[in-house]
Design a protein around this motif. Structure first.
Motif, PDB file in Angstrom:
ATOM      1  N   SER A 263      64.351 -18.990 -39.567  1.00 56.44           N
ATOM      2  CA  SER A 263      64.220 -18.943 -38.106  1.00 56.44           C
ATOM      3  C   SER A 263      64.909 -17.709 -37.535  1.00 56.44           C
ATOM      4  O   SER A 263      65.881 -17.184 -38.105  1.00 56.44           O
ATOM      5  CB  SER A 263      64.809 -20.211 -37.485  1.00 56.44           C
ATOM      6  N   GLY A 264      64.414 -17.261 -36.384  1.00 55.31           N
ATOM      7  CA  GLY A 264      64.976 -16.096 -35.730  1.00 55.31           C
ATOM      8  C   GLY A 264      66.100 -16.453 -34.765  1.00 55.31           C
ATOM      9  O   GLY A 264      66.304 -17.618 -34.421  1.00 55.31           O
ATOM     10  N   THR A 265      66.837 -15.442 -34.318  1.00 55.37           N
ATOM     11  CA  THR A 265      67.973 -15.659 -33.421  1.00 55.37           C
ATOM     12  C   THR A 265      67.580 -16.321 -32.103  1.00 55.37           C
ATOM     13  O   THR A 265      68.234 -17.279 -31.680  1.00 55.37           O
ATOM     14  CB  THR A 265      68.692 -14.328 -33.150  1.00 55.37           C
ATOM     15  N   PRO A 266      66.525 -15.866 -31.405  1.00 56.43           N
ATOM     16  CA  PRO A 266      66.154 -16.562 -30.153  1.00 56.43           C
ATOM     17  C   PRO A 266      65.815 -18.029 -30.373  1.00 56.43           C
ATOM     18  O   PRO A 266      66.155 -18.881 -29.542  1.00 56.43           O
ATOM     19  CB  PRO A 266      64.937 -15.761 -29.665  1.00 56.43           C
ATOM     20  N   THR A 267      65.157 -18.328 -31.478  1.00 54.77           N
ATOM     21  CA  THR A 267      64.809 -19.721 -31.780  1.00 54.77           C
ATOM     22  C   THR A 267      66.068 -20.552 -31.988  1.00 54.77           C
ATOM     23  O   THR A 267      66.184 -21.683 -31.499  1.00 54.77           O
ATOM     24  CB  THR A 267      63.918 -19.782 -33.034  1.00 54.77           C
ATOM     25  N   ARG A 268      67.034 -20.001 -32.708  1.00 54.33           N
ATOM     26  CA  ARG A 268      68.280 -20.728 -32.960  1.00 54.33           C
ATOM     27  C   ARG A 268      69.068 -20.948 -31.666  1.00 54.33           C
ATOM     28  O   ARG A 268      69.668 -22.008 -31.481  1.00 54.33           O
ATOM     29  CB  ARG A 268      69.133 -19.961 -33.968  1.00 54.33           C
ATOM     30  N   ARG A 269      69.061 -19.973 -30.802  1.00 55.34           N
ATOM     31  CA  ARG A 269      69.776 -20.115 -29.532  1.00 55.34           C
ATOM     32  C   ARG A 269      69.171 -21.236 -28.688  1.00 55.34           C
ATOM     33  O   ARG A 269      69.889 -22.060 -28.119  1.00 55.34           O
ATOM     34  CB  ARG A 269      69.724 -18.795 -28.760  1.00 55.34           C
ATOM     35  N   GLU A 270      67.846 -21.250 -28.600  1.00 58.40           N
ATOM     36  CA  GLU A 270      67.201 -22.278 -27.791  1.00 58.40           C
ATOM     37  C   GLU A 270      67.430 -23.658 -28.405  1.00 58.40           C
ATOM     38  O   GLU A 270      67.700 -24.636 -27.695  1.00 58.40           O
ATOM     39  CB  GLU A 270      65.709 -21.991 -27.668  1.00 58.40           C
ATOM     40  N   ALA A 271      67.326 -23.758 -29.723  1.00 52.93           N
ATOM     41  CA  ALA A 271      67.548 -25.040 -30.398  1.00 52.93           C
ATOM     42  C   ALA A 271      68.981 -25.526 -30.184  1.00 52.93           C
ATOM     43  O   ALA A 271      69.209 -26.712 -29.932  1.00 52.93           O
ATOM     44  CB  ALA A 271      67.244 -24.908 -31.886  1.00 52.93           C
ATOM     45  N   SER A 272      69.953 -24.623 -30.259  1.00 52.11           N
ATOM     46  CA  SER A 272      71.355 -25.002 -30.065  1.00 52.11           C
ATOM     47  C   SER A 272      71.591 -25.546 -28.661  1.00 52.11           C
ATOM     48  O   SER A 272      72.329 -26.518 -28.477  1.00 52.11           O
ATOM     49  CB  SER A 272      72.266 -23.792 -30.310  1.00 52.11           C
ATOM     50  N   GLY A 273      70.957 -24.917 -27.664  1.00 55.17           N
ATOM     51  CA  GLY A 273      71.108 -25.407 -26.300  1.00 55.17           C
ATOM     52  C   GLY A 273      70.549 -26.802 -26.124  1.00 55.17           C
ATOM     53  O   GLY A 273      71.149 -27.655 -25.466  1.00 55.17           O
ATOM     54  N   LEU A 274      69.382 -27.067 -26.732  1.00 58.90           N
ATOM     55  CA  LEU A 274      68.776 -28.397 -26.634  1.00 58.90           C
ATOM     56  C   LEU A 274      69.633 -29.445 -27.339  1.00 58.90           C
ATOM     57  O   LEU A 274      69.839 -30.548 -26.822  1.00 58.90           O
ATOM     58  CB  LEU A 274      67.374 -28.375 -27.243  1.00 58.90           C
ATOM     59  N   VAL A 275      70.144 -29.106 -28.522  1.00 56.54           N
ATOM     60  CA  VAL A 275      70.977 -30.051 -29.269  1.00 56.54           C
ATOM     61  C   VAL A 275      72.248 -30.373 -28.497  1.00 56.54           C
ATOM     62  O   VAL A 275      72.647 -31.541 -28.372  1.00 56.54           O
ATOM     63  CB  VAL A 275      71.317 -29.485 -30.667  1.00 56.54           C
ATOM     64  N   ALA A 276      72.905 -29.340 -27.971  1.00 61.27           N
ATOM     65  CA  ALA A 276      74.146 -29.552 -27.231  1.00 61.27           C
ATOM     66  C   ALA A 276      73.913 -30.401 -25.988  1.00 61.27           C
ATOM     67  O   ALA A 276      74.689 -31.324 -25.692  1.00 61.27           O
ATOM     68  CB  ALA A 276      74.760 -28.208 -26.841  1.00 61.27           C
TER      69      ALA A 276
END
Length: 278
Positions: A211-224
């Motif tokens: 996965s790419g950095t933007p994808t990881r950032r968005e996923a982290s926000g949703l999880v948090a």
């Protein structure tokens, strides 16, 4: 007569007690979360005080006391702390993992083997350094929420169970929702983000690592946002985790959640006596 017992566990946090003692909070294999007193461990001549530090996996012997149990022996099983503390990314993610485990297991003395195994796997993965710490954190959070019954619905509508894929995500609604059930304020994550969340939840590390950095950032926000909605409180450690990467996502999915100064696993002064499983 005092009763002795022995167990293995991971130290979640410590608190000062008096001039030389500490209260140690641990998540253990058989006894769940326990709070025990370690006498004299803050003295410079203490033989085993360094073993009872956050992140370490230890074997302890305790005896039951009137208010808190007391540690009589402590042996290191896995010294995870040095490697984790030496790396800021691993340390910040590790603090969030320990705090989450502490919050999820609210009752002391109640066995919680699944959370214990998830925590052991996550701390081992952070210490080994083989995976991106933020991915380890999000995988732990998703799987821990699944154990608690809070896992976000990713493959079907969270409200009507219509098979997906769907485009909208709502924290309050429980995950992805179909157009008919979409409430106001829902967000529309990228398809790659939903795929990453599913990969982390189910242990597909090939997809997660690609996965790419933007994808990881968005996923982290949703999880948090999803975790803190169900906990009904802000985790103090999350603002420290990859802060610049989380700002945009957190602002989109969880507006109005106030930040707070994070607190390390050392919780201050007390006034009274596997890699992640696939």
């Amino acid at each position: 007569m005092a009763q002795l017992y022995r167990d293995t566990g991971i130290v979640l946090r410590v608190q000062k007690l008096g001039e030389a003692d500490r209260i140690i909070t641990m998540l253990t294999r058989r006894h769940g979360k326990i709070r025990v007193v370690a006498k004299g461990v803050r003295r410079t001549r203490s033989r085993w005080g360094a073993r009872l530090e956050p992140f370490n996996h230890v074997d302890v012997q305790c005896y039951t006391g009137r208010t808190l149990d007391v540690v009589t022996q402590a042996q290191t099983v896995d010294a995870f702390a040095p490697a984790i503390v030496a790396d800021w990314s691993a340390y910040s993610c590790g603090c969030a993992i320990l705090e989450t485990a502490d919050r999820l297991v609210s009752e002391e003395g109640e066995p919680s083997l699944r959370v214990y195994l998830l925590l052991l796997g996550a701390t081992r993965a952070l210490a080994d350094g083989a995976r991106e710490p933020a991915l380890v954190l999000d995988a732990f959070l998703l799987r821990a929420m699944s154990h608690a019954g809070w896992a976000p619905s990713l493959s079907e509508c969270a409200r009507c169970a219509t098979p997906g894929p769907h485009r909208s995500f709502t924290v309050a609604g429980g995950g992805m929702v179909c157009p008919r059930c979409r409430p106001p304020g829902s967000v529309t994550p990228a398809t790659e983000t939903v795929a990453l969340l599913s990969a982390l939840l189910h242990g597909d590390w090939d997809t997660a690592d690609a996965s790419g950095t933007p994808t990881r950032r968005e996923a982290s926000g949703l999880v948090a946002a999803h975790l803190q909605w169900h906990l009904e409180r802000q985790l103090r450690s999350l603002p420290l985790v990859d802060r610049r990467a989380r700002v945009r996502s957190a602002a989109v999915v969880a507006p109005g959640v106030p930040g707070s100064a994070p607190e390390p696993p050392d919780g201050g002064t007390a006034t009274s006596p596997d890699a992640l499983p696939g």
